[in-house]
Design an enzyme around this catalytic site. Sequence first.
Site, mmCIF file in Angstrom:
data_model
loop_
_atom_site.group_PDB
_atom_site.id
_atom_site.type_symbol
_atom_site.label_atom_id
_atom_site.label_comp_id
_atom_site.label_asym_id
_atom_site.label_seq_id
_atom_site.Cartn_x
_atom_site.Cartn_y
_atom_site.Cartn_z
ATOM 1 N N HIS A 69 0.576 -0.822 0.059
ATOM 2 C CA HIS A 69 0.011 0.039 -0.005
ATOM 3 C C HIS A 69 0.939 0.853 -0.146
ATOM 4 C CE1 HIS A 69 -3.275 -3.234 1.784
ATOM 5 N NE2 HIS A 69 -3.785 -2.276 0.703
ATOM 6 N N CYS A 121 -2.092 -31.691 -13.103
ATOM 7 C CA CYS A 121 -0.382 -31.579 -12.128
ATOM 8 C C CYS A 121 -0.114 -32.567 -11.531
ATOM 9 C CB CYS A 121 -0.007 -30.281 -12.791
ATOM 10 S SG CYS A 121 -0.755 -29.509 -10.836
HETATM 11 C C1 LIG Z 1 -7.573 -10.935 2.781
HETATM 12 C C2 LIG Z 1 -6.460 -9.853 3.029
HETATM 13 C C3 LIG Z 1 -5.837 -9.254 1.943
HETATM 14 C C4 LIG Z 1 -4.957 -8.520 2.834
HETATM 15 N N1 LIG Z 1 -4.068 -7.415 1.768
HETATM 16 C C5 LIG Z 1 -3.029 -7.119 2.601
HETATM 17 C C6 LIG Z 1 -1.713 -6.156 1.368
HETATM 18 O O1 LIG Z 1 -2.684 -6.028 0.280
HETATM 19 N N2 LIG Z 1 -1.619 -5.738 1.938
HETATM 20 C C7 LIG Z 1 -0.571 -6.099 3.689
HETATM 21 O O2 LIG Z 1 0.331 -4.774 3.264
HETATM 22 N N3 LIG Z 1 -1.670 -6.742 3.738
HETATM 23 C C8 LIG Z 1 -2.312 -7.112 3.351
HETATM 24 N N4 LIG Z 1 -3.197 -8.280 4.136
HETATM 25 C C9 LIG Z 1 -2.816 -8.314 5.821
HETATM 26 C C10 LIG Z 1 -1.949 -9.142 5.594
HETATM 27 O O3 LIG Z 1 -1.786 -10.362 5.260
HETATM 28 C C11 LIG Z 1 -1.521 -9.350 7.405
HETATM 29 O O4 LIG Z 1 -1.059 -8.349 7.777
HETATM 30 C C12 LIG Z 1 0.696 -10.151 7.080
HETATM 31 O O5 LIG Z 1 0.256 -11.461 6.725
HETATM 32 C C13 LIG Z 1 0.280 -10.547 8.804
HETATM 33 O O6 LIG Z 1 1.580 -11.334 8.904
HETATM 34 P P1 LIG Z 1 2.128 -11.569 10.900
HETATM 35 O O7 LIG Z 1 3.058 -12.662 9.780
HETATM 36 O O8 LIG Z 1 1.939 -11.279 11.010
HETATM 37 O O9 LIG Z 1 1.295 -13.256 10.773
HETATM 38 P P2 LIG Z 1 0.419 -14.529 10.008
HETATM 39 O O10 LIG Z 1 1.424 -14.940 8.651
HETATM 40 O O11 LIG Z 1 -0.813 -15.617 9.942
HETATM 41 O O12 LIG Z 1 2.118 -15.242 10.800
HETATM 42 C C14 LIG Z 1 1.948 -15.552 11.550
HETATM 43 C C15 LIG Z 1 2.356 -16.731 12.582
HETATM 44 O O13 LIG Z 1 3.019 -17.248 13.475
HETATM 45 C C16 LIG Z 1 2.161 -19.001 13.840
HETATM 46 N N5 LIG Z 1 2.005 -18.653 15.069
HETATM 47 C C17 LIG Z 1 1.040 -18.342 15.694
HETATM 48 N N6 LIG Z 1 1.220 -19.110 17.014
HETATM 49 C C18 LIG Z 1 2.419 -19.523 17.195
HETATM 50 C C19 LIG Z 1 2.749 -20.915 18.152
HETATM 51 N N7 LIG Z 1 2.301 -20.024 19.504
HETATM 52 N N8 LIG Z 1 3.867 -21.139 17.802
HETATM 53 C C20 LIG Z 1 4.620 -21.386 16.670
HETATM 54 N N9 LIG Z 1 3.943 -20.498 15.076
HETATM 55 C C21 LIG Z 1 3.195 -19.790 15.753
HETATM 56 C C22 LIG Z 1 1.304 -18.861 12.745
HETATM 57 O O14 LIG Z 1 1.112 -20.387 12.799
HETATM 58 C C23 LIG Z 1 1.129 -18.415 12.004
HETATM 59 O O15 LIG Z 1 1.915 -18.585 10.409
HETATM 60 C C24 LIG Z 1 -4.383 -8.479 4.224
HETATM 61 C C25 LIG Z 1 -4.586 -9.675 4.916
HETATM 62 C C26 LIG Z 1 -6.264 -10.196 3.800
HETATM 63 C C27 LIG Z 1 -6.417 -11.352 5.598
#
Ligand SMILES: Cc1cc2nc3c(=O)[nH]c(=O)nc-3n(C[C@H](O)[C@H](O)[C@H](O)COP(=O)(O)OP(=O)(O)OC[C@H]3O[C@@H](n4cnc5c(N)ncnc54)[C@H](O)[C@@H]3O)c2cc1C
Lengths: 581, 435
Positions: free
Chosen positions: A138, A538
Amino acid sequence: MKLDKLRSALRKRFGDGVEAREDRGSIVLEGQLPSWEARLEAGSRAVGAGSRGVVNDIVADDCAWAASERLDSPRDPGRDEGEKGLEGLSFDVAVIGGGVVGCAVARELAKWRVSTILLEKEEDVAFHASSRNDGMIHDGFAARPGSLKAKFNILGNRLWEALAWELGIEFRRPGSIVLFRNAATQALYPAFAARAAMNHVDGWEYWSPRRVRAEEPNVCDGQHGAFFLPSAGVISPYRATVALAESAVMNGVRVELGTCVKGFEKEGDRIARVRTDRGDFRASVVVNAAGNWADVVASFADDRFFSLHQRRGTDMILDSQAGGLQRHIMAMPSIMQAKSTTKGGGLVTTVEGNILVGPTATELPGRESYATSTSELRTLERHFRINRRLLPSMAITYFAGVRACTWEEDFIIERSRRVANLVHAAGIQSPGLASAPAIAEEVARISLDVLCATMKVSPNASFVAVRDAPLELRRLSLEERAKAVSRNPSYGRIVCRCEEVSEGEIRDAMKSPLPVRSLDAVKRRARPGMGRCHGGFCTPRVMEIVADELGIGIDEVTKKGPGSRIAVGMTKSGLGEGFRG
Amino acid sequence: MVDRKEYDVLVIGGGPAGLAAALSASGTGARVGLIEREECLGGILKQCVHDGFGLVRFGQMLSGPEYARRFIDLVEGSDIAVHLETFVHAARRLASAGGGYVLECVSRDEGVFEAYAPALVLATGCRERSDRQVFIHGDRPAGVLTAGLAQHLVNIEGVLPGRRAVILGSGDIGLIMARRLTLEGMEVEGVYELKAEPSGLSRNLQQCLSDFGIPLHLLMTVVEIHGKRRVEAVTAARVDLRGSVIAGSERLVECDTLVLSVGLIPENELALSLGLGLDPSTKGPKVDQGGGAGEGIFVCGNALHVNDLVDYVSESGEAAGRDAAGHALSIGAAGGTAAPGRRVAVKAGPGFLYAVPQFIDLSRPGPAVIYFRVNSTLREGARVSLSAAGETLLGKRYPALRPPEMERLEIDPGRVPEGCDSLWLELERKEADLG
Ligand SMILES: Cc1cc2nc3c(=O)[nH]c(=O)nc-3n(C[C@H](O)[C@H](O)[C@H](O)COP(=O)(O)OP(=O)(O)OC[C@H]3O[C@@H](n4cnc5c(N)ncnc54)[C@H](O)[C@@H]3O)c2cc1C
Ligand SMILES: Cc1cc2nc3c(=O)[nH]c(=O)nc-3n(C[C@H](O)[C@H](O)[C@H](O)COP(=O)(O)OP(=O)(O)OC[C@H]3O[C@@H](n4cnc5c(N)ncnc54)[C@H](O)[C@@H]3O)c2cc1C
């Protein structure tokens, strides 16, 4: 004072079902309400009543199951049970969560001479939100001025281009066209510009209707020009996450997949040991990047000063044949949306040449519930009005992701106030992907600060920033491709016809620094099965390659880790009766 | 520069359509290149181990591999150049005089090369519609697969996809898989069909469902999938005659596998990339009786429209191969141009799903075959006639007509009167089937 006001407001609205109290600055809501909507309303009302976050522990009768969701690693019964490979080890930093945030933090830490472990409970990184989003970097316009979202979004947007280059992944800046649907929205231009200025957005322009039409010939009729944001970019979110993790591993970070953090052992105000389902180990600093479980992880350290609610988003993916019908990201917010802070979705051109329609934003329980529904898809239909040549029938698939939202609707990026060696990167909802590189710098900086108190920290002189990108045959010229195939004939065997992926590319993906164990993990790296036939053709071929690389039976291959085998065993003869040459 | 191989006719796809096309083109003396992306020839027939192939053509019930073998043996005994595990990455038309096509090919054994021919036969078959394309919602666990994929897993890989299956769609592949999975020891809970009548051949309904006591649920569909990692259940529901779900009729069906047999779509990426338009009712290019889509491109088999019987696929391949060779050789003789003959359009009147070909080239010798499908079941049968400018050219009585079953008519192009530009396919039904 504020708390009293909140209490009376809640009583007026919900009767005696709900109680509010203050706990070390946070507002804690407890009790029972008939519906999820009522629970949401109560949570939002509590915002601002305390000096810290809102912790909403109200149980909704219609979704009582949501209160008892379990944090666990999936396991095949009987397999790997009792394996305790981490027992007794010790690390300078433990990062919890292999999403884009955790992986970016781990790679950032790899620039320093500290020992880092990253723990992910699933069989691959990018399993949750980080592979279920729009991949948009963004521009930073939509975030509320003054919020952490605005700050980290702008910084992250500026970092991604160089970072993507280092990681060897594609990054493009198509720019974003926010269309004015009528004179009333057009009149908001000065307000838009003022907000963009406040957020320090990198450039914006007014585009006349004629300019819009010249740039996007398929744009709808009757538009009143647009607010153009040239800095908006796109990236493949799962490729980015995988690349960050691989780069971290190449630079010495230990990534442990299939490992769930189950608790902490504290000594005074510090976490002494991290408890996992694969053994307990010592860590000097713990980073909470647990996505939708970040509040639960905080509770392990008795630091749950916030709680998360889940906002599901659904996207439709259009066939790559539609990709050529639009160059920019486009949206056409209604006047209500234009005034509020939600982005409302639109049409995003992806790096792979598809168009994403979405996302929706619907409050639904389920930290890992990715079910789609007809009503969600229906709300996406309005976006088809933006581009005259796009049709819902061009959709090849759709998916949902879950945003991890605090009640304040902002990121939490800070050193814990109660636990001396815990750093939170929580509530990372959209634009979390765009912000990730900047969040990672900040979290690494805080972590190093904590470490500096007890040890000497120096830069890692042998850090290699550049990751060799895996070969992508379909992007090569015919001559380059010919060379690659003559070097390695398996690059000449096309396994996925829709996305044109060769056997060699799949084998490369499986030999990468991170273990790759399932069809979905292969998909995230090399894309077989992502096209219009959804793996109808595939899947068996990819299964054969995966089985071969892992040295397992073809019937043991899974779609997404333990519990998701494609086949349950062999047929009676165990032999195919058709012919295969 | 990459290597360029030159032919008179290039056939893309080595299923029954492509095999027949290659053989008939080669039989006229043309130099033929046959390109197949898989490791062996036979197309979808490789995995169709059931019998039911070749009744029309050979008067015998052959299995898919047996049927394919007959053609493959002939190809192997001919001088057709077969390029296996070779994928056509892109196709382009040469702008120079005489035109012709260059294919960019990627192959495991032959590396990257180009292939040129003045005539191109597209015999690329079809693909299956997926759960997303019929908008089934819910979770995305393992255990959801198309019937063709299930067939491949069982018949080629020798693995069993699950223990208890629900099959959505009563198309032939779904029916055949219901029987196959049962024989392999899986429990097939039932076959669910959105429409009021099954879409498979009658013989398959008997031999694959009734004989095994597998229930067929008409006017029902699957609306939701449950299970995070592996399918645990699906929600099935009744639908009305327009296909809308009847609220309150939902019920949970426990299963670990959902097999989809919800339709096939001609594979036409190459045709589209070459600028051919598609007929919305067949989803294939518009062609004449030799599969000619213009400018030296010929299309046959399931790439043209989805066939129920392989015998007709072979027939359409032969016609396309013959005409492609004719085109290539006439270009050679005429020094670069092939004059198009006079064409009349074939139009399907009310009651038909479609008719193929969409044109008849009157300059072509020999009878032209018109394939058609009706859009509703006519139990009492009907008379189908072909007329031009109000004059009936021929008529034929069919004892019964059903949408899944393709029928054919032959017409001598010489009988088409001067000055008419379209032929009409018309249906006269029995009273009982009206309304
Ligand atoms: C539909 C949708 C569209 C989006 N579009 C955008 C976009 O276009 N641009 C943008 O900037 N953002 C977008 N976002 C937001 C973005 O996807 C998230 O902000 C980002 O992926 C968050 O990353 P994260 O690493 O915090 O979380 P996650 O990717 O959820 O990773 C957290 C990880 O922690 C692991 N975990 C949790 N607890 C434990 C534990 N106790 N022990 C071991 N592992 C654990 C989980 O398994 C998970 O894999 C969008 C979100 C959605 C839902
Ligand atoms: C599962 C199933 C069961 C059937 N059962 C019966 C039955 O019982 N009786 C009966 O008479 N008929 C049956 N049919 C119908 C009949 O067999 C098919 O209609 C027929 O096989 C179609 O032949 P085809 O050559 O057009 O396509 P296919 O057999 O699909 O062959 C197409 C070939 O083209 C190749 N190809 C495609 N694109 C490219 C490219 N870009 N480059 C290189 N190669 C390419 C493919 O790999 C494939 O080998 C069945 C069909 C199916 C799908």
